[in-house]
Structures are given as structure tokens and as C-alpha cells.
Write a protein that holds these residues in place. Structure first.
Motif, PDB file in Angstrom:
ATOM      1  N   GLU A  16       0.824  -1.116   0.135  1.00  0.00           N
ATOM      2  CA  GLU A  16      -0.252   0.053   0.318  1.00  0.00           C
ATOM      3  C   GLU A  16       1.165   1.389  -0.004  1.00  0.00           C
ATOM      4  O   GLU A  16       0.625   2.388  -0.396  1.00  0.00           O
ATOM      5  CB  GLU A  16      -0.750  -0.110   1.145  1.00  0.00           C
ATOM      6  CG  GLU A  16      -1.495  -1.384   0.955  1.00  0.00           C
ATOM      7  CD  GLU A  16      -2.612  -1.435   2.552  1.00  0.00           C
ATOM      8  OE1 GLU A  16      -2.635  -0.645   3.349  1.00  0.00           O
ATOM      9  OE2 GLU A  16      -3.948  -2.521   2.886  1.00  0.00           O
ATOM     10  N   ALA A  17       2.053   1.248   1.059  1.00  0.00           N
ATOM     11  CA  ALA A  17       2.828   2.526   0.792  1.00  0.00           C
ATOM     12  C   ALA A  17       3.739   2.542  -0.712  1.00  0.00           C
ATOM     13  O   ALA A  17       3.704   4.002  -0.845  1.00  0.00           O
ATOM     14  CB  ALA A  17       4.137   2.228   1.794  1.00  0.00           C
ATOM     15  N   ALA A  39       8.315   8.608   4.948  1.00  0.00           N
ATOM     16  CA  ALA A  39       9.076   7.853   6.337  1.00  0.00           C
ATOM     17  C   ALA A  39       8.820   7.980   7.598  1.00  0.00           C
ATOM     18  O   ALA A  39       9.496   8.934   7.672  1.00  0.00           O
ATOM     19  CB  ALA A  39       9.436   7.225   5.169  1.00  0.00           C
ATOM     20  N   PRO A  40       7.937   7.256   8.503  1.00  0.00           N
ATOM     21  CA  PRO A  40       7.668   7.833   9.506  1.00  0.00           C
ATOM     22  C   PRO A  40       9.430   7.476  10.536  1.00  0.00           C
ATOM     23  O   PRO A  40       9.910   7.261   9.112  1.00  0.00           O
ATOM     24  CB  PRO A  40       6.775   6.367   9.988  1.00  0.00           C
ATOM     25  CG  PRO A  40       6.297   5.594   9.420  1.00  0.00           C
ATOM     26  CD  PRO A  40       6.755   6.051   8.209  1.00  0.00           C
ATOM     27  N   GLU A  41       9.515   7.783  11.489  1.00  0.00           N
ATOM     28  CA  GLU A  41      10.628   7.921  11.534  1.00  0.00           C
ATOM     29  C   GLU A  41      10.692   6.643  12.519  1.00  0.00           C
ATOM     30  O   GLU A  41       9.487   5.663  12.905  1.00  0.00           O
ATOM     31  CB  GLU A  41      10.900   8.667  13.008  1.00  0.00           C
ATOM     32  CG  GLU A  41      11.111  10.526  12.975  1.00  0.00           C
ATOM     33  CD  GLU A  41      12.478  10.643  12.231  1.00  0.00           C
ATOM     34  OE1 GLU A  41      13.269   9.196  12.615  1.00  0.00           O
ATOM     35  OE2 GLU A  41      12.472  11.263  11.211  1.00  0.00           O
ATOM     36  N   PRO A  42      12.035   5.818  12.272  1.00  0.00           N
ATOM     37  CA  PRO A  42      11.724   3.983  12.796  1.00  0.00           C
ATOM     38  C   PRO A  42      11.536   4.528  13.779  1.00  0.00           C
ATOM     39  O   PRO A  42      12.147   5.022  15.004  1.00  0.00           O
ATOM     40  CB  PRO A  42      12.636   3.793  12.244  1.00  0.00           C
ATOM     41  CG  PRO A  42      13.969   5.321  11.813  1.00  0.00           C
ATOM     42  CD  PRO A  42      12.930   6.180  11.665  1.00  0.00           C
ATOM     43  N   ALA A  43      11.495   2.909  14.950  1.00  0.00           N
ATOM     44  CA  ALA A  43      11.330   3.765  16.569  1.00  0.00           C
ATOM     45  C   ALA A  43      12.465   3.043  16.794  1.00  0.00           C
ATOM     46  O   ALA A  43      13.501   2.589  16.074  1.00  0.00           O
ATOM     47  CB  ALA A  43      10.813   1.614  16.635  1.00  0.00           C
TER      48      ALA A  43
END
Length: 344
Positions: free
Chosen positions: A213-214, A231-235
Motif C-alpha cells: 500500500e505504501a 516515511a515515519p521515524e523508525p522506532a
């Protein structure tokens, strides 16, 4: 669905004409190789190394290369006359419980469709026999130039077949497990159990490919001339230094993610020796006892007051009765004295 193989199921002396169709499909996004300077497609050409020229598909055949480099040509005619009974037949050889099949052996999945009206009854017979026995059928079949092992089972009202690896194709897990001695404490297992309980179960139909989907969003943005989404910040990760702390934090995070509304409440992990239900029962029992004791004391106080009042009333009544009796006695004595005087 388009069939990829036509043949028959051999069930003892019963033959069931069937068509083999794919039971799964891939939704993965594929890419092309391009020349980065002008976006030109990169293609691979099939070239004969003897003549050093490109050849067409019609000129390409199969061959087996021996250990010494000798080439042995194999034609489709050679393969069509293989001396095996499974060339066009799915031959059932046994029926076993499903748990006898190691999931490591399972491969591609297919549906077996009845081919024509005459196949309907024997097809249904095999399907119902599989249902009633609670077993799966083990079969042999030939597909794409080799004999394979298969497992037949019932899916809804259809018969499905899973291609299986031969037992000698499954590698033993040698050297995979840790080779050091590790001690797992009961408290660590309790926390692992709590994490499993908190995560709970999931409906498989609710799971989806977030990566695909991304990727579709990125392709759509690029096609529209827009900047692709960030992209979101990685954990933040790191080495797990304290397994207990990691488990406790995992349980808390799982609980917080399942809070329906409002601020998530982080509760202390319960001790397996004293469950939350027992604790709540003890608290409610203690409160009930205190309330009952207060009510009993109040009733006793009221009872004492009532008894005191009754005694006081009784004493007053007795006193009045005594006074009345004393007055009557005096009148009687006076009468007797007067009568004696008259007689004299």
C-alpha cells in the motif's frame, strides 16, 4: 479460473476427471529494469554461444548437462512417455490425519475442479468421504516435468491440493538453535504469557500488506508529479539488556494500544499467586464487613436506649402504683379507728 493442468484423480478403481487451477494469486508490485539516463527498457537477449547470435523462442529446447559437461537433449516427446502412472493422474496412495503433515513440506496450493457432469458424483463422494474421516489424502502427481507429492483436503465445497516437498527435501534444523545453556525463570514465562494474552487473537482477513500500500502511494505521487510521502521515524531500538524490563514494557505497550478511548491506564502486572479477581473480592468483602459492623453497632445502641427507656417507664409506673396503694391503706385504717370509737 483458467486451468493449468487437466487429468484425473485416481481413487482406487474410481477415476475422477478434474482440472487443476491456482488457488492463490500474487499482488506484489513488479518493477522493470531501465537505463537511468533515458528510461529505456533493459532486456535480456537469448544468444547461442556456439553461433554467437540471438535465437527465437521456437529454437530453444531442454537438455540435461552431465557432470562432465556433456549435453543430453530432452524433448517434450521424451517427457510425455515417462514410465510413471502419474503423468496425467493424481494418484491417491493413503489417507492420514492432517497433523501428520509437517507444515515445512507444504508448498503451492491448487483447487481441483470437477471436469464435466460425469465427474460430479465421484468428486462429491471423495469430498464427503474426506469430511467424514477428518483426514487428508496423500497423492502423487506429475507437473512441470517432475513427479510431486500432494495433500488433498476439503475447503468449503471444493477439494484443494497442496504440493508437498518430499521428506528428504526438508532440511533438519541442525545448528539453528542456540548452542549455549539458557535458564528461563517462571516470572519471565509469566510475563511472556501475559504479553500473549494481551496481544490476543486476530482475524486473518483483517491483515493486509502495508508495504504494498505504501509503495502504491509512492508510485501514484510520482506519476502525478508530486513529492512522495515521507516515511515515519523508525522506532528507537537497541540491545535488550534486561529481558524482564523488555517484557514488562511490551505488555504495557500492548495494553495501551488496546485502550478504547481516553488516556491509557498502565496497571501493575498481576502476581500469578494472587489473581486480580481474588484481590477485588477481598477488598469488597472487607468493605462489606466494616459496613455490617457499623450497622450492628447502631442497632445495639438503639436497642440499649429502648431498654433504658422501658425500665425508666416501668419504675415510674411502679412508683405511682406504690403511692396509690399507700393512700388506700391510710383511708382503711381511719375507718377502722372511727368504728372502734363508736362501739365504745
Amino acid at each position: 479460473m483458467r486451468s493449468i493442468w487437466n487429468g484425473a484423480i485416481s481413487f482406487g478403481l474410481v477415476s475422477i476427471p478434474i482440472k487443476l487451477v491456482n488457488a492463490t494469486e500474487s499482488h506484489a508490485i513488479s518493477f522493470r529494469q531501465i537505463h537511468t539516463e533515458d528510461n529505456g527498457r533493459i532486456r535480456y537477449r537469448k544468444v547461442c554461444e556456439v553461433e554467437d547470435r540471438e535465437v527465437s523462442q521456437s529454437e530453444i529446447g531442454k537438455a540435461y548437462e552431465d557432470a562432465d559437461g556433456t549435453i543430453v537433449p530432452i524433448t517434450d516427446e521424451d517427457l510425455s512417455h515417462l514410465p510413471i502412472p502419474t503423468a496425467r493422474t493424481i494418484e491417491i496412495v493413503a489417507f492420514v490425519p492432517a497433523d501428520k503433515i509437517d507444515p515445512l513440506q507444504m508448498g503451492s496450493a491448487y483447487y481441483l475442479a470437477a471436469s464435466g457432469a460425469p465427474a460430479a458424483k465421484p468428486y462429491t463422494l471423495l469430498r464427503e468421504a474426506l469430511k467424514r474421516s477428518n483426514k487428508v489424502a496423500i497423492a502423487k502427481f506429475a507437473l512441470r516435468g517432475r513427479e510431486r507429492l500432494g495433500m488433498l483436503r476439503v475447503v468449503d465445497d471444493a477439494i484443494a491440493m497442496h504440493a508437498l516437498l518430499w521428506p528428504d527435501e526438508v532440511r533438519a534444523p541442525e545448528g539453528v538453535a542456540p548452542d549455549v545453556d539458557v535458564t528461563i525463570r517462571d516470572k519471565e514465562l509469566d510475563l511472556a504469557d501475559a504479553l500473549m494474552d494481551t496481544l490476543g487473537e486476530v482475524e486473518m482477513a483483517d491483515l493486509h500488506d502495508e508495504y504494498r500500500e505504501a509503495l502504491e502511494e509512492v508510485i501514484a505521487a510520482k506519476a502525478a508529479g508530486e513529492a512522495p510521502p515521507q516515511a515515519p521515524e523508525p522506532a528507537k531500538g537497541g540491545k535488550v539488556l534486561d529481558l524482564m524490563a523488555a517484557l514488562e514494557n511490551s505488555v504495557r505497550a500492548a495494553r495501551e494500544s488496546r485502550e478504547p478511548t481516553g488516556e491509557a491506564e498502565v496497571r501493575p502486572l498481576p502476581d500469578r499467586r494472587s489473581t486480580p479477581k481474588e484481590t477485588g473480592t477481598k477488598k469488597s468483602t472487607s468493605t462489606a464487613r466494616k459496613t455490617t459492623a457499623k450497622k450492628t453497632a447502631a442497632r445495639k445502641s438503639t436497642s440499649k436506649s429502648t431498654e433504658t427507656a422501658k425500665k425508666s417507664t416501668a419504675r415510674s409506673s411502679t412508683a405511682r402504683s406504690g403511692t396509690a396503694k399507700s393512700g388506700t391503706g391510710k383511708k382503711t385504717a381511719a375507718k377502722k379507728t372511727a368504728a372502734r370509737k363508736r362501739s365504745a
